[in-house]
Scaffold this motif. Sequence first.
Motif, PDB file in Angstrom:
ATOM      1  N   ARG A  27       9.291  13.022  42.098  1.00 52.71           N
ATOM      2  CA  ARG A  27       9.477  12.851  43.545  1.00 52.71           C
ATOM      3  C   ARG A  27      10.274  13.994  44.142  1.00 52.71           C
ATOM      4  O   ARG A  27       9.981  14.458  45.254  1.00 52.71           O
ATOM      5  CB  ARG A  27      10.172  11.516  43.836  1.00 52.71           C
TER       6      ARG A  27
ATOM      7  N   SER B 297       7.182  19.188  50.258  1.00 47.61           N
ATOM      8  CA  SER B 297       6.965  18.627  51.586  1.00 47.61           C
ATOM      9  C   SER B 297       7.871  19.290  52.615  1.00 47.61           C
ATOM     10  O   SER B 297       7.419  19.656  53.707  1.00 47.61           O
ATOM     11  CB  SER B 297       7.215  17.115  51.549  1.00 47.61           C
TER      12      SER B 297
ATOM     13  N   THR C 105       1.894  16.561  51.459  1.00 47.27           N
ATOM     14  CA  THR C 105       2.065  15.165  51.067  1.00 47.27           C
ATOM     15  C   THR C 105       1.287  14.923  49.780  1.00 47.27           C
ATOM     16  O   THR C 105       0.296  15.605  49.491  1.00 47.27           O
ATOM     17  CB  THR C 105       1.560  14.198  52.150  1.00 47.27           C
TER      18      THR C 105
ATOM     19  N   GLU D 204      -0.406  11.829  47.412  1.00 48.51           N
ATOM     20  CA  GLU D 204      -0.837  10.436  47.298  1.00 48.51           C
ATOM     21  C   GLU D 204      -1.437  10.220  45.915  1.00 48.51           C
ATOM     22  O   GLU D 204      -2.447  10.843  45.560  1.00 48.51           O
ATOM     23  CB  GLU D 204      -1.884  10.126  48.365  1.00 48.51           C
ATOM     24  N   GLU D 205      -0.809   9.352  45.118  1.00 50.56           N
ATOM     25  CA  GLU D 205      -1.341   9.119  43.779  1.00 50.56           C
ATOM     26  C   GLU D 205      -2.648   8.340  43.870  1.00 50.56           C
ATOM     27  O   GLU D 205      -2.745   7.350  44.598  1.00 50.56           O
ATOM     28  CB  GLU D 205      -0.338   8.378  42.906  1.00 50.56           C
ATOM     29  N   VAL D 206      -3.647   8.833  43.144  1.00 52.63           N
ATOM     30  CA  VAL D 206      -4.947   8.159  43.075  1.00 52.63           C
ATOM     31  C   VAL D 206      -5.171   7.717  41.635  1.00 52.63           C
ATOM     32  O   VAL D 206      -4.935   8.475  40.703  1.00 52.63           O
ATOM     33  CB  VAL D 206      -6.084   9.082  43.571  1.00 52.63           C
TER      34      VAL D 206
ATOM     35  N   TRP E 214      -2.755  13.196  41.721  1.00 54.95           N
ATOM     36  CA  TRP E 214      -2.324  13.082  43.108  1.00 54.95           C
ATOM     37  C   TRP E 214      -3.248  13.897  44.015  1.00 54.95           C
ATOM     38  O   TRP E 214      -3.622  15.025  43.669  1.00 54.95           O
ATOM     39  CB  TRP E 214      -0.900  13.601  43.278  1.00 54.95           C
TER      40      TRP E 214
ATOM     41  N   ARG F 104      -2.230  16.925  50.439  1.00 58.26           N
ATOM     42  CA  ARG F 104      -2.689  17.234  51.794  1.00 58.26           C
ATOM     43  C   ARG F 104      -1.664  18.091  52.524  1.00 58.26           C
ATOM     44  O   ARG F 104      -0.475  18.058  52.222  1.00 58.26           O
ATOM     45  CB  ARG F 104      -2.916  15.946  52.595  1.00 58.26           C
TER      46      ARG F 104
ATOM     47  N   GLU G 294      -7.136  18.367  53.409  1.00 56.48           N
ATOM     48  CA  GLU G 294      -7.006  18.314  51.955  1.00 56.48           C
ATOM     49  C   GLU G 294      -6.659  19.684  51.384  1.00 56.48           C
ATOM     50  O   GLU G 294      -7.278  20.695  51.734  1.00 56.48           O
ATOM     51  CB  GLU G 294      -8.312  17.811  51.345  1.00 56.48           C
TER      52      GLU G 294
END
Length: 699
Positions: free
Chosen positions: A384, A391, A397, A399-401, A414, A417, A423
């Motif tokens: 983090r 960031s 940013t 985002e975990e997928v 992740w 973006r 993207e």
Amino acid sequence: MTADTARDLTEGTEPGSATAAANPFDASDWATPFGLPDFEAIRPEHYVPAFAHALKAHEAEIAAIAGNEAAPTFANTVAAMERAGAALDRVANVFFNLTGSNTSPELQAIERAVAPQLARHSSAITLNPELWARLSAIDADAEALGAEERRVLDRYRVRFQRSGAGLAPEAKARIAEIAIRLAELGTQFGQNVLADERDFVLPLDGEDDLAGLPPFLRDAAAEAAGERGGQHSHVITLSRSLIEPFLVFSMRRDLRALAYAAWTRRGENGGATDNRAIIAEIVRLRAERARLLGFDSFAHLKLDDTMAGSPDAAMELLRNVWKPALQRAAEEREGLQALVRAEGHDFALEAHDWRHYSEKLRRAEHDLDETEIKPYLPLEGMIRAAFDTASKLFGLTFEEVRDVPRYHPDVRTWLVRNADGSEVGLFLGDYFARPSKRSGAWMSAFRSQERLNGDIKPIIVNVMNFARAPRGEPTLLSFDDARTLFHEFGHGLHGLLSDVTYPLLSGTAVSRDFVELPSQLYEHWLQQPEVLRAHARHVRTGEPMPDALLERLLAAATFNQGFATVEYAASAIVDMTLHLSAAGEDGLDVVAFEADALRRIAMPAEIAARHRAPHFAHIFSGDGYAAGYYSYLWSEVLDADAFDAFRETGDIFHPETAQRLRRTIYGAGNLRDPREAYTAFRGRLPSIAPLLKKRGLAA
């Protein structure tokens, strides 16, 4: 699969057969989320036919470019070459990422077969006289090429020249033979080191063997024992995240000596995994290649196209750092020896003692205990912290997928973006040590950014070797581990933020002594109080690291830097000395050569080089850092000066400076010469003074 069955990749399964029809590499694009490789469908048996088909396709594309009857232009020659080979890149990117991070005997057999085939293929391209004639004939001025196109043309010409395109036919043939043999040797070298690392375990059975080990290390050693069959309750392996803390904390001097000997003798144990003869042949072949290309030595060849420009410039930097580091290390040694005596021992400090007594001295001088720090540095928190820093600097940013293909269950993904929601790419994190993974930490790409073939978004991976905590428990990092995470994420950002048109210039495809700037610069943010206050939080309570502990941690930043600088610089000096020498011509005893090189620079007996030659994968498992290990120090001159650009504004996240950093360094790939790139960011070239101050080697 054996090496025999994988030997000739040009004789793979023909398209249309049952095997080929089931091959995941047959599709032109992955039918997966975000275009990730279809890892879960790929099997070892798919690689040989996939390489065979991709090589044939690329050969046909190159033949069409070379045989084009139209006058050579940038579009029909350079841009066409940049578009060619997409299928080969696709299979190679997956295969070579997995041979480093999740290999197997089947993959290793294929690797031994494919490496010389790919070397032969590459040489056939760069030594193609028709291609070279076309590249030489393009008139950049007449075509009014833009700056990026000029840079790509220049890079192609330099690459072909350095590969022997201008040589006579006999010399070209020999250059090609050397490339094939070096590919075989480099592959075997790396596999030998991995085998020695995989096969060694130091059993710790009973409380006596565990004496001094803190709970986090006992847990990690128990986890490692379970992964290796559970014959012992605890084991120490040669994973750096296990052996280094063992050397720090173990009270058993005899076991520290055993572990340290195994660590420093990788590749030097006799038998099938011994690398000494391999090194002698590599050095001899590199020297021969350099002479064929008109250079005095391999070091001269390698540094001719770098920021340093010459071995003399690199060695001057190493000498400037070596003298104050040696003096500082001597002072540190006296402090450690005094501690040995204070404990009532009469032995002379040895290399396997240094880390143990250094930690005791750090506790005494800075009231700092590694076991006190680690609970504030959980892996999740440090991930983090790295993301939050990106960031604040670049507006990214993460985002975990989760419902995406993975090459190993440990891998996390992740979606990255920009601040406007557009993207950037995918970031993969593979954090834990395992027997199928080579040691160390690195960044790589499954797909690199470019715009020539569409708006291609990068897929970047960071690979680490952290010791996993027991199941259900959070993994805690040392401060050095956290620094490694930030370092590799800096490389990752270099790949993610790339903003170029042509694949040749993408991301980290820059000069070797410039590529460490984005990674080493990123480390600086981890050491800033406001970053640590925000993210160094206790794994159980969530409380921030107390100010008193934070101050002690940062105050100890230059502790033991004589040792750290000496062990690194010694490896860099051996690397450069080896590749300046022609010793390999008449046979090379690499261990004797290394010992003599260290003797001549007065290497302290109590410190070993960070990488001894028989396991020095940076310079012998391929030639990426060969005659280039100095690059970390060269880039450190840059990163120390570059971070001062933020300090001078009074804001470590200064928006305009961060925007300029992204535009000129992280996003620029190889758009310009590295000196020009650094000057575009900083307004001038750097001085060595901030580096010496950062390492505590100057006031």
